[in-house]
Structures are given as structure tokens and as C-alpha cells.
Design a protein around this motif. Structure first.
Motif, PDB file in Angstrom:
ATOM      1  N   THR A  31      -2.385   5.325  23.839  1.00  0.00           N
ATOM      2  CA  THR A  31      -2.312   6.741  23.492  1.00  0.00           C
ATOM      3  C   THR A  31      -2.523   6.890  21.992  1.00  0.00           C
ATOM      4  OG1 THR A  31       0.092   6.584  23.234  1.00  0.00           O
ATOM      5  CG2 THR A  31      -0.740   7.338  25.372  1.00  0.00           C
ATOM      6  N   LEU A  32      -2.913   8.092  21.582  1.00  0.00           N
ATOM      7  CA  LEU A  32      -3.092   8.412  20.168  1.00  0.00           C
ATOM      8  C   LEU A  32      -1.887   9.215  19.696  1.00  0.00           C
ATOM      9  CD1 LEU A  32      -4.976   8.383  17.662  1.00  0.00           C
ATOM     10  CD2 LEU A  32      -5.907  10.561  18.489  1.00  0.00           C
ATOM     11  N   ALA A  33      -1.230   8.755  18.636  1.00  0.00           N
ATOM     12  CA  ALA A  33      -0.058   9.438  18.117  1.00  0.00           C
ATOM     13  C   ALA A  33      -0.444  10.749  17.456  1.00  0.00           C
ATOM     14  CB  ALA A  33       0.666   8.549  17.109  1.00  0.00           C
ATOM     15  N   ALA A  34       0.410  11.745  17.583  1.00  0.00           N
ATOM     16  CA  ALA A  34       0.196  13.022  16.904  1.00  0.00           C
ATOM     17  C   ALA A  34       0.358  12.836  15.403  1.00  0.00           C
ATOM     18  CB  ALA A  34       1.198  14.050  17.419  1.00  0.00           C
ATOM     19  N   PRO A  35      -0.301  13.681  14.596  1.00  0.00           N
ATOM     20  CA  PRO A  35      -0.162  13.567  13.139  1.00  0.00           C
ATOM     21  C   PRO A  35       1.307  13.619  12.714  1.00  0.00           C
ATOM     22  CG  PRO A  35      -1.905  15.112  13.700  1.00  0.00           C
ATOM     23  CD  PRO A  35      -1.214  14.772  14.974  1.00  0.00           C
ATOM     24  N   GLY A  36       1.668  12.728  11.777  1.00  0.00           N
ATOM     25  CA  GLY A  36       3.028  12.720  11.254  1.00  0.00           C
ATOM     26  C   GLY A  36       4.028  11.926  12.062  1.00  0.00           C
ATOM     27  N   THR A  37       3.612  11.366  13.204  1.00  0.00           N
ATOM     28  CA  THR A  37       4.530  10.566  14.008  1.00  0.00           C
ATOM     29  C   THR A  37       4.839   9.251  13.295  1.00  0.00           C
ATOM     30  OG1 THR A  37       3.575  11.487  16.032  1.00  0.00           O
ATOM     31  CG2 THR A  37       4.912   9.487  16.252  1.00  0.00           C
ATOM     32  N   PRO A  38       6.092   8.896  13.100  1.00  0.00           N
ATOM     33  CA  PRO A  38       6.417   7.630  12.428  1.00  0.00           C
ATOM     34  C   PRO A  38       5.951   6.446  13.271  1.00  0.00           C
ATOM     35  CG  PRO A  38       8.336   9.083  12.513  1.00  0.00           C
ATOM     36  CD  PRO A  38       7.303   9.672  13.424  1.00  0.00           C
ATOM     37  N   PRO A  39       5.273   5.466  12.668  1.00  0.00           N
ATOM     38  CA  PRO A  39       4.830   4.288  13.422  1.00  0.00           C
ATOM     39  C   PRO A  39       5.995   3.539  14.030  1.00  0.00           C
ATOM     40  CG  PRO A  39       3.726   4.411  11.302  1.00  0.00           C
ATOM     41  CD  PRO A  39       4.822   5.433  11.278  1.00  0.00           C
ATOM     42  N   ALA A  40       5.841   3.150  15.285  1.00  0.00           N
ATOM     43  CA  ALA A  40       6.886   2.405  15.986  1.00  0.00           C
ATOM     44  C   ALA A  40       6.267   1.745  17.201  1.00  0.00           C
ATOM     45  CB  ALA A  40       8.026   3.338  16.404  1.00  0.00           C
ATOM     46  N   GLY A  41       6.938   0.711  17.721  1.00  0.00           N
ATOM     47  CA  GLY A  41       6.505   0.058  18.942  1.00  0.00           C
ATOM     48  C   GLY A  41       5.233  -0.745  18.757  1.00  0.00           C
ATOM     49  N   ARG A  42       4.628  -1.140  19.875  1.00  0.00           N
ATOM     50  CA  ARG A  42       3.339  -1.830  19.818  1.00  0.00           C
ATOM     51  C   ARG A  42       2.305  -0.837  19.313  1.00  0.00           C
ATOM     52  NH1 ARG A  42       5.359  -2.626  24.864  1.00  0.00           N
ATOM     53  NH2 ARG A  42       6.307  -4.668  25.262  1.00  0.00           N
ATOM     54  N   ARG A  43       1.561  -1.234  18.303  1.00  0.00           N
ATOM     55  CA  ARG A  43       0.703  -0.228  17.678  1.00  0.00           C
ATOM     56  C   ARG A  43      -0.529  -0.821  17.019  1.00  0.00           C
ATOM     57  NH1 ARG A  43       5.359  -0.898  14.751  1.00  0.00           N
ATOM     58  NH2 ARG A  43       5.212  -1.328  12.520  1.00  0.00           N
ATOM     59  N   VAL A  44      -1.546   0.031  16.975  1.00  0.00           N
ATOM     60  CA  VAL A  44      -2.733  -0.193  16.142  1.00  0.00           C
ATOM     61  C   VAL A  44      -2.723   0.922  15.102  1.00  0.00           C
ATOM     62  CG1 VAL A  44      -5.244  -0.280  16.051  1.00  0.00           C
ATOM     63  CG2 VAL A  44      -4.022  -1.247  18.033  1.00  0.00           C
ATOM     64  N   THR A  45      -2.700   0.559  13.839  1.00  0.00           N
ATOM     65  CA  THR A  45      -2.709   1.541  12.764  1.00  0.00           C
ATOM     66  C   THR A  45      -4.087   1.535  12.110  1.00  0.00           C
ATOM     67  OG1 THR A  45      -0.362   1.156  12.334  1.00  0.00           O
ATOM     68  CG2 THR A  45      -1.620   2.315  10.639  1.00  0.00           C
ATOM     69  N   ALA A  46      -4.808   2.628  12.256  1.00  0.00           N
ATOM     70  CA  ALA A  46      -6.123   2.771  11.614  1.00  0.00           C
ATOM     71  C   ALA A  46      -5.927   3.544  10.322  1.00  0.00           C
ATOM     72  CB  ALA A  46      -7.096   3.497  12.536  1.00  0.00           C
ATOM     73  N   GLU A  47      -6.053   2.848   9.195  1.00  0.00           N
ATOM     74  CA  GLU A  47      -5.842   3.481   7.897  1.00  0.00           C
ATOM     75  C   GLU A  47      -7.184   3.688   7.200  1.00  0.00           C
ATOM     76  OE1 GLU A  47      -3.424   2.926   3.665  1.00  0.00           O
ATOM     77  OE2 GLU A  47      -2.900   1.698   5.410  1.00  0.00           O
ATOM     78  N   PHE A  48      -7.363   4.889   6.656  1.00  0.00           N
ATOM     79  CA  PHE A  48      -8.577   5.215   5.917  1.00  0.00           C
ATOM     80  C   PHE A  48      -8.334   4.935   4.434  1.00  0.00           C
ATOM     81  CE2 PHE A  48      -8.638   7.676   9.818  1.00  0.00           C
ATOM     82  CZ  PHE A  48      -9.911   7.387  10.295  1.00  0.00           C
ATOM     83  N   VAL A  49      -9.206   4.096   3.865  1.00  0.00           N
ATOM     84  CA  VAL A  49      -9.039   3.558   2.514  1.00  0.00           C
ATOM     85  C   VAL A  49     -10.311   3.832   1.725  1.00  0.00           C
ATOM     86  CG1 VAL A  49      -8.603   1.434   1.201  1.00  0.00           C
ATOM     87  CG2 VAL A  49      -7.545   1.742   3.445  1.00  0.00           C
ATOM     88  N   PRO A  50     -10.236   4.112   0.415  1.00  0.00           N
ATOM     89  CA  PRO A  50     -11.464   4.295  -0.365  1.00  0.00           C
ATOM     90  C   PRO A  50     -12.411   3.106  -0.217  1.00  0.00           C
ATOM     91  CG  PRO A  50      -9.562   4.961  -1.655  1.00  0.00           C
ATOM     92  CD  PRO A  50      -9.026   4.347  -0.393  1.00  0.00           C
ATOM     93  N   ARG A  51     -13.683   3.408  -0.035  1.00  0.00           N
ATOM     94  CA  ARG A  51     -14.674   2.356   0.199  1.00  0.00           C
ATOM     95  C   ARG A  51     -14.678   1.327  -0.931  1.00  0.00           C
ATOM     96  NH1 ARG A  51     -19.537   1.943   2.997  1.00  0.00           N
ATOM     97  NH2 ARG A  51     -19.592   4.134   3.558  1.00  0.00           N
ATOM     98  N   ALA A  52     -14.577   1.782  -2.175  1.00  0.00           N
ATOM     99  CA  ALA A  52     -14.630   0.856  -3.306  1.00  0.00           C
ATOM    100  C   ALA A  52     -13.509  -0.173  -3.222  1.00  0.00           C
ATOM    101  CB  ALA A  52     -14.566   1.632  -4.621  1.00  0.00           C
ATOM    102  N   ALA A  53     -12.327   0.267  -2.833  1.00  0.00           N
ATOM    103  CA  ALA A  53     -11.205  -0.657  -2.709  1.00  0.00           C
ATOM    104  C   ALA A  53     -11.454  -1.677  -1.599  1.00  0.00           C
ATOM    105  CB  ALA A  53      -9.915   0.119  -2.435  1.00  0.00           C
ATOM    106  N   MET A  54     -12.017  -1.214  -0.492  1.00  0.00           N
ATOM    107  CA  MET A  54     -12.310  -2.135   0.608  1.00  0.00           C
ATOM    108  C   MET A  54     -13.366  -3.149   0.218  1.00  0.00           C
ATOM    109  SD  MET A  54     -12.177   0.296   3.996  1.00  0.00           S
ATOM    110  CE  MET A  54     -12.679  -1.081   5.012  1.00  0.00           C
ATOM    111  N   ARG A  55     -14.384  -2.716  -0.491  1.00  0.00           N
ATOM    112  CA  ARG A  55     -15.460  -3.638  -0.854  1.00  0.00           C
ATOM    113  C   ARG A  55     -14.984  -4.663  -1.883  1.00  0.00           C
ATOM    114  NH1 ARG A  55     -21.476  -1.324  -0.911  1.00  0.00           N
ATOM    115  NH2 ARG A  55     -21.762  -3.528  -0.481  1.00  0.00           N
ATOM    116  N   ARG A  56     -14.052  -4.273  -2.730  1.00  0.00           N
ATOM    117  CA  ARG A  56     -13.502  -5.259  -3.659  1.00  0.00           C
ATOM    118  C   ARG A  56     -12.732  -6.342  -2.913  1.00  0.00           C
ATOM    119  NH1 ARG A  56     -12.522  -0.631  -6.944  1.00  0.00           N
ATOM    120  NH2 ARG A  56     -10.363  -0.496  -6.149  1.00  0.00           N
ATOM    121  N   ALA A  57     -12.055  -5.944  -1.846  1.00  0.00           N
ATOM    122  CA  ALA A  57     -11.231  -6.897  -1.102  1.00  0.00           C
ATOM    123  C   ALA A  57     -12.048  -7.742  -0.130  1.00  0.00           C
ATOM    124  CB  ALA A  57     -10.139  -6.146  -0.343  1.00  0.00           C
TER     125      ALA A  57
END
Length: 462
Positions: A113-139
């Protein structure tokens, strides 16, 4: 992991000039721009290969990393999973995630299931985080987006990135997986990353270049989860398999699982099972695709990949992709090589069931050749014939480019009203696929320049 690659390459130094003629459109200020569209429900087809081949693919994908490092046991989630979106969500990202989750539930039978906005992460989960591209490319310079086990945030990744705790080789039961996606990218890349990385969170971690009918393939021709991918995820999460099983135990149970999930595959004759890829070919093709090498070095690497594929007597998508990659990196004076490469790639892809997306990419390049050579009738036929596959695989960047080529061909045939209508239609798909109207207008100008007299410097292509 979705690698950096640009598959719609225009011009190939075949008719580019400086200065370029203006786009056929006067610019965004003179237009009533169409809204950014969205594709409708995906309509994918079942895999058109034998279950014996599919079982072989699942084992290679499930028990090896992309680096070739073996994985000792089957790992996956055990029980329902929630997907959380965090960070600055790009426009449309949540709608794309909702559509993807619905498909995973319906087509692969996953408890997600997809969590509603603002739902605190809990349980078995996949967290998709959006990060600035420049930061990702540096890493992680080579990745457009990627997944990591046992963490839920970019800060966790930065602080623990060298910890053995984040190694997939030590994971048996998945409880927490993070997906990192650029926050500042195109709508299409956002969707593509969601599809591939969330799918890997629930399934195997490897990508195979020979899988032309899958997004688990770093050639990136497929942009949304295919029928093969959904079967793969259903099999990997089937109750007949258990977390911690080794390769032999999974291999023993896969035939019955696939016979139940995909009875059609029992009636298809299996092709000879391919050996594992030579690391030398993998290294060469990744150098040819990667952004870190010079164009000359990339071209030479593509030639080496083709040599290895020919000597290995491959007849599958790896040989086709070797030809395609060399063709797009051909030097300005190697027009014959480029044309030969695309024709060879097209011939192989046309022989593979389920490779319509690949054929569309090849036909896009051949349409560019025809337009550059002053053959607008042939260019229009090729561009128009490839559009259904681009729509079916929901590749807006490719669809927009094909429509732009068709419109330019119609202009050169004197059919200006038709050309303008198609060109306007291409803008919405272009904004979805390329991101901004500035990039879309630049693409229009590139296409308008094809076949014009060469003056000034030669363009190098992409």
C-alpha cells in the motif's frame, strides 16, 4: 539501479550545422502550450518466452548482484509492505506511485500500500526519498536512482554508506529499504525510477542486458514494468518459496511455480540457455554508456563490446545493443558504420518477441538518417510506424521525438497544416519526457537542422 543513458539521440553529426535554423515554432511565448499529459493504464502482454528460460533468468537475477558478486540466499519482505514518499515530491510523483502500487497489487499479487502524506514511517516499508540530483551524483555518479537496504533516509545513507550493514549480501529478510530518486528531474524519469527501484525492492537486485522484455536491464529501452517483470515479482514472492532458501532450493521449486503462474510458458519451446555474460563485455558496454569517459573512449569501448559479442556468437539483445551503442557513438566521418549498426540492431530486435520498444528506438534513428538524407517520405513512414510502440511502452521522450520528426518530414513535403498539428501535440509529451519547454524547443531546433548545409563546427551528437 537505473543507469545514466540517453537513448533518443538526434543528428549523429549527420546534418548538424552552426548556426541552427530556428524551430518551426516561434517559441513558448507565441503558443498555447498543451498541458503535460499522462499515460493511461498500462496494457502489457504476457512474456513470450518459455518458462524454462524465465526460470534461468530469475536464478541469475536473484542470486547475483550487478557487479557479479553472488548472493547466498533468497531475500524478500515477509508480509504486507507500505511505501512512503518523502522529501520534496516532484509534480505528479504521487499519482505515478499510486498507479504503480495498483499494478503491483493487481498484476503481481503483492501486499503493498502507499502511505498517505505525513504518515510516520513504521512497519515493513519501502521509503522513496526525493533528493537533489547533484547530491545523488556526488554520492553515486553512475546511477540515476538506486536502492539501499536497512535504512530509511538520505541522511542515514550518507552516514552509513561504507558500513557492511548496507550490503545486500548480508540481507535475508527485508524489513526496510530506501529508494533514492532525483527531486529535480523530468516526470518520465521520476516514473521510470519509481518503477524500477520499487520493483527491485520487492524482487531480484540484478539487471541483465539480454532481457529485452524487462526494466531489469540497463539498456533502459523499457520504461515501465512489463508482463515479464510482473511474472518475475509474482514468482519471487510466491508462498512456495521461503526467505533464506539457497539457489538450488529455489531452482527446484521454480518450474512448478511458473507452470501455475504462466501456463502459456509451458507450451513455448525453450531456446538454448545462455551462459553468464563475460565481465569484459559488461565493462566495455558500461564504459560506452557512462558519462565519465571521453566520446572517443566511449566509442572504442562500444567497438570492443561488439567484438566480444560477435566472437561469443551471441544472437540476442546483447549483440543488438552492442551494434546500437556503437552506431550512436560513431564518429562524424563514420556515417556508414552508424547506418550499418542501426540496421544490424534493428534486424536482431525484430527477431525477438516482445522487443517492439527496441525496434521503435532503432526506427527513430533510421528516420533521422532519412530526414538528413533528404528523404522525407521515408522519414515520415519510419517515425509514424514507431509511434504505437512508444505509446504502448509509455515512453514520452521517444514519442515526442518521433512526432517531431514526422512533423518536420510533413513540412518538407509541403503539408504544413498537418505538420503544425503534430508538432503541437509533441510538445506536451516532450514536456513529460524532457522536462522543460526550453529542452523541447532545443530538440525541435535539432530536428529542423537535419539535412541543412553544413557550415561551421560539427556537432558531436550525444
Amino acid at each position: 539501479m537505473r543507469a545514466w543513458i540517453a537513448l533518443v539521440i538526434l543528428g549523429l553529426a549527420l546534418g548538424a550545422c552552426a548556426p541552427s535554423p530556428p524551430s518551426r515554432l516561434a517559441g513558448p511565448e507565441a503558443l498555447d502550450l498543451p498541458p503535460v499529459p499522462r499515460f493511461g493504464p498500462a496494457r502489457v502482454t504476457a512474456p513470450q518466452r518459455a518458462n524454462r528460460e524465465i526460470a534461468h533468468d530469475i536464478l541469475e537475477m536473484g542470486f547475483f548482484m550487478e557487479s557479479g558478486r553472488p548472493l547466498p540466499v533468497l531475500s524478500r519482505f515477509d508480509g504486507p509492505v507500505t511505501v512512503f514518499l518523502t522529501g520534496p515530491e516532484p509534480p505528479g510523483a504521487r499519482a505515478e506511485a499510486e498507479a504503480l502500487i495498483a499494478r503491483l497489487r493487481q498484476e503481481a499479487g503483492l501486499e503493498v500500500t502507499l502511505a498517505a502524506p505525513g504518515t510516520p514511517p513504521a512497519g515493513r516499508r519501502v521509503t522513496a526519498e526525493f533528493v537533489p540530483r547533484a547530491a545523488m551524483r556526488r554520492a553515486v555518479p553512475q546511477a540515476a536512482c538506486f536502492i539501499v537496504p536497512r535504512i530509511s533516509s538520505w541522511e542515514d545513507f550518507r552516514s552509513q554508506r561504507r558500513s557492511p550493514r548496507l550490503s545486500w549480501t548480508t540481507v535475508t529478510e527485508r524489513d526496510e529499504v530506501a529508494v533514492f530518486i532525483p527531486a529535480d528531474t523530468t516526470p518520465q524519469e521520476t516514473r521510470d525510477c519509481l518503477h524500477e527501484e520499487i520493483a527491485q525492492a520487492f524482487g531480484p537486485l540484478n539487471d541483465l542486458y539480454r532481457l529485452h522484455d524487462s526494466v531489469f536491464n540497463d539498456d533502459n529501452f523499457q520504461t515501465i514494468l512489463t508482463g515479464f517483470d510482473m511474472l518475475l515479482l509474482a514468482a519471487w514472492n510466491d508462498p512456495a518459496l521461503a526467505i533464506g532458501m539457497d539457489r538450488d532450493a529455489v531452482a527446484a521449486r521454480l518450474p512448478a511455480i511458473l507452470a501455475r503462474l504462466n501456463p502459456r510458458g509451458e507450451r513455448i519451446a525453450a531456446a538454448p540457455l545462455p551462459p553468464r555474460r563475460p565481465q569484459a563485455w559488461q565493462d566495455a558496454i558500461e564504459t560506452a554508456q557512462g558519462p565519465g569517459a571521453s566520446r572517443t573512449r566511449r566509442r572504442d569501448a562500444a567497438a570492443e563490446a561488439l567484438r566480444i559479442a560477435i566472437e561469443a556468437d551471441w544472437r540476442d539483445a546483447r549483440l543488438a545493443f552492442s551494434w546500437f551503442t556503437l552506431a550512436r557513438l560513431a564518429r562524424p566521418q563514420e556515417v556508414d558504420l552508424a547506418l550499418t549498426g542501426f540496421l544490424q540492431a534493428g534486424m536482431i530486435y525484430r527477431s525477438l518477441p516482445g522487443a517492439e520498444a527496441h525496434v521503435a528506438h532503432v526506427d527513430m534513428q533510421l528516420a533521422v538518417f532519412a530526414l538528413s538524407a533528404g528523404q522525407p517520405v521515408e522519414a515520415r513512414l519510419l517515425a509514424r510506424a514507431a509511434q504505437p510502440a512508444a505509446r504502448a511502452t509509455q515512453n514520452a521522450a521517444l514519442l515526442s521525438s518521433l512526432m517531431m520528426v514526422e512533423a518536420e518530414a510533413l513540412d518538407r513535403l509541403g503539408r504544413t497544416d498537418e505538420a503544425r498539428r503534430i508538432r503541437l501535440d509533441s510538445l506536451g509529451w516532450g514536456r513529460y519526457g524532457f522536462g522543460t519547454i526550453e529542452v523541447v524547443n532545443a530538440r525541435l531546433a535539432d530536428i529542423a537542422a537535419l539535412g541543412q548545409p553544413r557550415i561551421g563546427r560539427q556537432a558531436t551528437g550525444g
